[in-house]
Enzyme design. Structure first.
Site, short mmCIF file in Angstrom:
data_model
loop_
_atom_site.label_atom_id
_atom_site.label_comp_id
_atom_site.label_asym_id
_atom_site.label_seq_id
_atom_site.Cartn_x
_atom_site.Cartn_y
_atom_site.Cartn_z
N LYS A 13 -8.84 1.34 -11.35
CA LYS A 13 -8.50 0.67 -12.62
C LYS A 13 -8.58 -0.85 -12.50
O LYS A 13 -8.95 -1.54 -13.44
CB LYS A 13 -7.12 1.12 -13.11
CG LYS A 13 -5.96 0.39 -12.49
CD LYS A 13 -4.67 0.60 -13.24
CE LYS A 13 -3.47 0.08 -12.47
NZ LYS A 13 -3.41 -1.33 -12.22
N ARG B 297 0.86 -1.19 0.00
CA ARG B 297 0.00 0.00 0.00
C ARG B 297 0.89 1.23 0.00
O ARG B 297 1.88 1.27 0.75
CB ARG B 297 -0.86 0.04 1.27
CG ARG B 297 -1.86 -1.08 1.38
CD ARG B 297 -2.32 -1.23 2.81
NE ARG B 297 -1.20 -1.52 3.70
CZ ARG B 297 -1.28 -1.56 5.03
NH1 ARG B 297 -2.41 -1.30 5.62
NH2 ARG B 297 -0.23 -1.86 5.76
N CYS C 27 -4.75 2.12 -8.12
CA CYS C 27 -5.03 0.68 -8.19
C CYS C 27 -6.51 0.35 -8.22
O CYS C 27 -7.00 -0.21 -9.20
CB CYS C 27 -4.35 -0.04 -7.04
SG CYS C 27 -2.56 0.02 -7.18
P1 NAD Z 1 4.35 4.05 -11.80
O1 NAD Z 1 3.67 4.76 -12.90
O2 NAD Z 1 4.64 4.77 -10.52
O3 NAD Z 1 5.73 3.45 -12.32
C1 NAD Z 1 5.90 2.83 -13.55
C2 NAD Z 1 7.30 3.16 -14.04
O4 NAD Z 1 7.58 2.39 -15.21
C3 NAD Z 1 7.47 4.61 -14.44
O5 NAD Z 1 8.58 5.16 -13.74
C4 NAD Z 1 7.74 4.56 -15.95
O6 NAD Z 1 8.63 5.59 -16.38
C5 NAD Z 1 8.36 3.19 -16.08
N1 NAD Z 1 8.30 2.61 -17.44
C6 NAD Z 1 7.26 2.59 -18.31
N2 NAD Z 1 7.61 1.97 -19.45
C7 NAD Z 1 8.90 1.55 -19.29
C8 NAD Z 1 9.82 0.87 -20.11
N3 NAD Z 1 9.48 0.45 -21.35
N4 NAD Z 1 11.05 0.64 -19.64
C9 NAD Z 1 11.41 1.07 -18.41
N5 NAD Z 1 10.58 1.73 -17.58
C10 NAD Z 1 9.34 1.97 -18.01
O7 NAD Z 1 3.45 2.76 -11.50
P2 NAD Z 1 3.29 1.96 -10.12
O8 NAD Z 1 2.33 2.66 -9.22
O9 NAD Z 1 4.64 1.60 -9.62
O10 NAD Z 1 2.54 0.66 -10.63
C11 NAD Z 1 3.20 -0.32 -11.41
C12 NAD Z 1 2.32 -1.56 -11.44
O11 NAD Z 1 2.18 -2.10 -10.12
C13 NAD Z 1 0.90 -1.31 -11.94
O12 NAD Z 1 0.47 -2.43 -12.67
C14 NAD Z 1 0.10 -1.19 -10.66
O13 NAD Z 1 -1.25 -1.53 -10.84
C15 NAD Z 1 0.81 -2.20 -9.78
N6 NAD Z 1 0.67 -1.96 -8.34
C16 NAD Z 1 0.74 -0.70 -7.86
C17 NAD Z 1 0.62 -0.49 -6.49
C18 NAD Z 1 0.67 0.91 -5.94
O14 NAD Z 1 0.30 1.07 -4.77
N7 NAD Z 1 1.10 1.90 -6.69
C19 NAD Z 1 0.49 -1.56 -5.62
C20 NAD Z 1 0.46 -2.85 -6.15
C21 NAD Z 1 0.56 -3.03 -7.51
#
Ligand code: NAD
Length: 472
Positions: free
Chosen positions: A286, A157, A283
């Site tokens: 979506k 979280r 999260c």
């Molecule tokens: P975010 O947007 O904070 O981070 C994603 C990162 O990936 C960005 O820094 C972006 O620049 C990078 N990126 C995109 N394309 C890329 C590529 N081709 N090569 C290298 N880097 C690349 O997203 P997040 O919140 O960390 O979420 C990531 C995943 O985890 C999602 O699927 C989300 O649903 C899941 N998730 C998120 C959370 C949360 O609390 N944020 C918790 C559990 C799961």
């Protein structure tokens, strides 16, 4: 300590960065990749970019030793045993998860695969994504024996991300190959064996050497469904308690008492039974939409998911109605807003119900002074300050000369405000609290008209009028 495992994490956002520093904390060598070069430069210089407890100290401890940053995916993955994909999976126009970032990374990994690697899907993805990743890699000419794809969903979280990663309720590994499952078991062994928790400098949390987290091995498809179903269930709990809070409002019952009465049932549990202005963040909205979309595509009627979303949208509108009924009309009213982040202890404003409400109130012609302990910078990029909207340096400045003060995010800092001081700076002492941070009795005694969620509103001025004998 076992031999460190060479890990690449692709995507250095909330999940990727936290996972990367936590893998370093449990002894692995990590290279963290992002295609945003500015992000890479900032991380290299020690700036975490996101507001998360323990993250700065861990980054400081391992930067340049067990963890490094790069924009070069090929260089990062060629020396790694496991490659974690942690890029975004945002909602597309149709409600599906947009998997184009995952696909792009899979294709890029394929171009540099020359020896056996385990590719780990950590982003939240719909069922069958593992198969698509495998197909994408094979289509790019990589022999099947050179890789496995596993699913290792993340349940952290925001706000307590590092602690959640180090002290998880469970670690889910969806793997259809024994070699891949064994590598993942080795990666998490310092946690699952309990060894990590014996360290004097271990991040504190609920787990201990005597009670280490379980690792649940499943099929890849089950792991993918576990993640979507978990988030949908948590969203369901929030929408459920919000709907019950509306019932409490209509009957003058008290949602705090009702939620406690429900939550003490061990089959239900007390968590996620706090009413508010609806769930938000990157999260739940979506993931509920994506899960519904998966069900639709499979021909399964999962109408419950639509109801969860409907209640969530209505909850924001109900809050707007509360503000309107407290102030009679909205045009030209000066409002103080406490909170912009989608929840307390984070600077994340993605799908924040607080931002939705600020936009609705601006559209109604209100002028707003907004304060958030961490999310102002990010909000300013989406909603620049203007004649109707000011960002201020603290809660009292937000309340100054306000016709009403709105609490939109559950920051602990707000619950500790000096109510006497707040009372003296406001134009009218009216607080509409979307997070139930204050005790209605205390607010009454301090002279505030106080309207919250699912609890009887208090009107000290009206009570005083009633207590005064009418002049004959
Ligand atoms: P975010 O947007 O904070 O981070 C994603 C990162 O990936 C960005 O820094 C972006 O620049 C990078 N990126 C995109 N394309 C890329 C590529 N081709 N090569 C290298 N880097 C690349 O997203 P997040 O919140 O960390 O979420 C990531 C995943 O985890 C999602 O699927 C989300 O649903 C899941 N998730 C998120 C959370 C949360 O609390 N944020 C918790 C559990 C799961």
């Amino acid at each position: 300590m076992n031999k460190p495992i060479q890990i690449a994490v692709v995507g250095s956002g909330y999940v990727g960065l936290v996972a990367a520093v936590c893998f370093a904390e449990i002894g692995h060598d990590v290279v963290c990749v992002d295609n945003d070069e500015r992000k890479v430069a900032a991380l290299e210089s020690g700036d975490t970019l996101i507001h998360e407890r323990h993250l700065p100290e861990l980054l400081m401890r391992y930067r340049g030793s067990r963890i490094r940053f790069t924009a070069d995916l090929h260089e990062a993955t060629s020396g790694s045993d496991a490659i974690f994909i942690a890029v975004g999976t945002p909602q597309s126009e149709t409600g599906d998860a947009d998997l184009s970032y995952v696909e792009a990374v899979a294709c890029e990994i394929a171009r540099s695969l020359t020896s056996y690697k385990v590719i780990v899907e950590k982003s939240t993805v719909p069922v069958y994504t593992n198969e698509w990743i495998r197909r994408a890699i094979e289509r790019n000419g990589v022999a099947r024996h050179l890789f496995d794809v596993v699913s290792n969903p993340e349940f952290l979280r925001e706000g307590t991300a590092v602690q959640d990663f180090m002290h998880p309720d469970r670690i889910v590994v969806g793997a259809d190959s024994e070699a891949a499952a064994a590598l993942l078991a080795d990666i998490y062994a310092p946690l699952t064996s309990g060894v990590y928790y014996a360290r004097p400098d271990a991040i504190p949390g609920a787990r201990s050497t005597a009670h280490p987290p379980p690792l649940l091995q499943t099929s890849t498809k089950s792991a993918e469904i576990i993640k979507h179903a978990s988030n949908a269930f948590l969203a369901l709990k929030i929408s459920f308690i919000n709907a019950v809070s509306n019932l409490c409002e209509a009957t003058d019952a008290n949602i705090e008492q009702v939620a406690r009465g429900i939550g003490l049932d061990s089959r239900i549990g007390p968590r996620f039974l706090r009413p508010g202005i609806g769930y938000g963040g990157s999260c739940f909205p979506k993931d509920v939409a994506a899960f519904r979309s998966v069900a639709d595509q499979l021909g399964i009627d999962f109408g419950l998911l639509t109801e969860i979303e409907k209640i969530n949208t209505l909850q924001k509108k109900r809050f707007l109605s509360k503000v309107r009924s407290a102030l009679w009309t909205l045009r030209g009213k000066r409002l103080g807003v406490l909170g912009l982040a989608f929840k307390g202890e984070t600077d994340d404003i993605r799908e924040s119900p607080a931002i939705d409400l600020v936009e609705m109130l601006l559209a109604e012609g209100c002028s707003i002074a907004a304060y958030d302990p961490a999310a102002i910078k990010r909000t300013q990029q989406e909603l620049p300050a203007g004649p109707q909207l000011r960002y201020v340096e603290d809660a009292y400045a937000a309340a100054r000369d306000a016709d009403a003060l709105l609490v939109l995010t559950d920051w602990a800092e707000f619950a500790a405000l000096d109510l006497k001081r707040l009372y003296t700076v406001m134009r009218y002492p009216i607080v509409v609290d979307g997070r139930n941070l204050f005790d209605p009795k205390v607010m009454h005694d301090q002279g505030f008209t106080y309207i919250s969620i699912g609890r009887p509103a208090v009107y000290p001025a009206r009570d005083a009028e009633l207590a005064t004998p009418a002049a004959i």
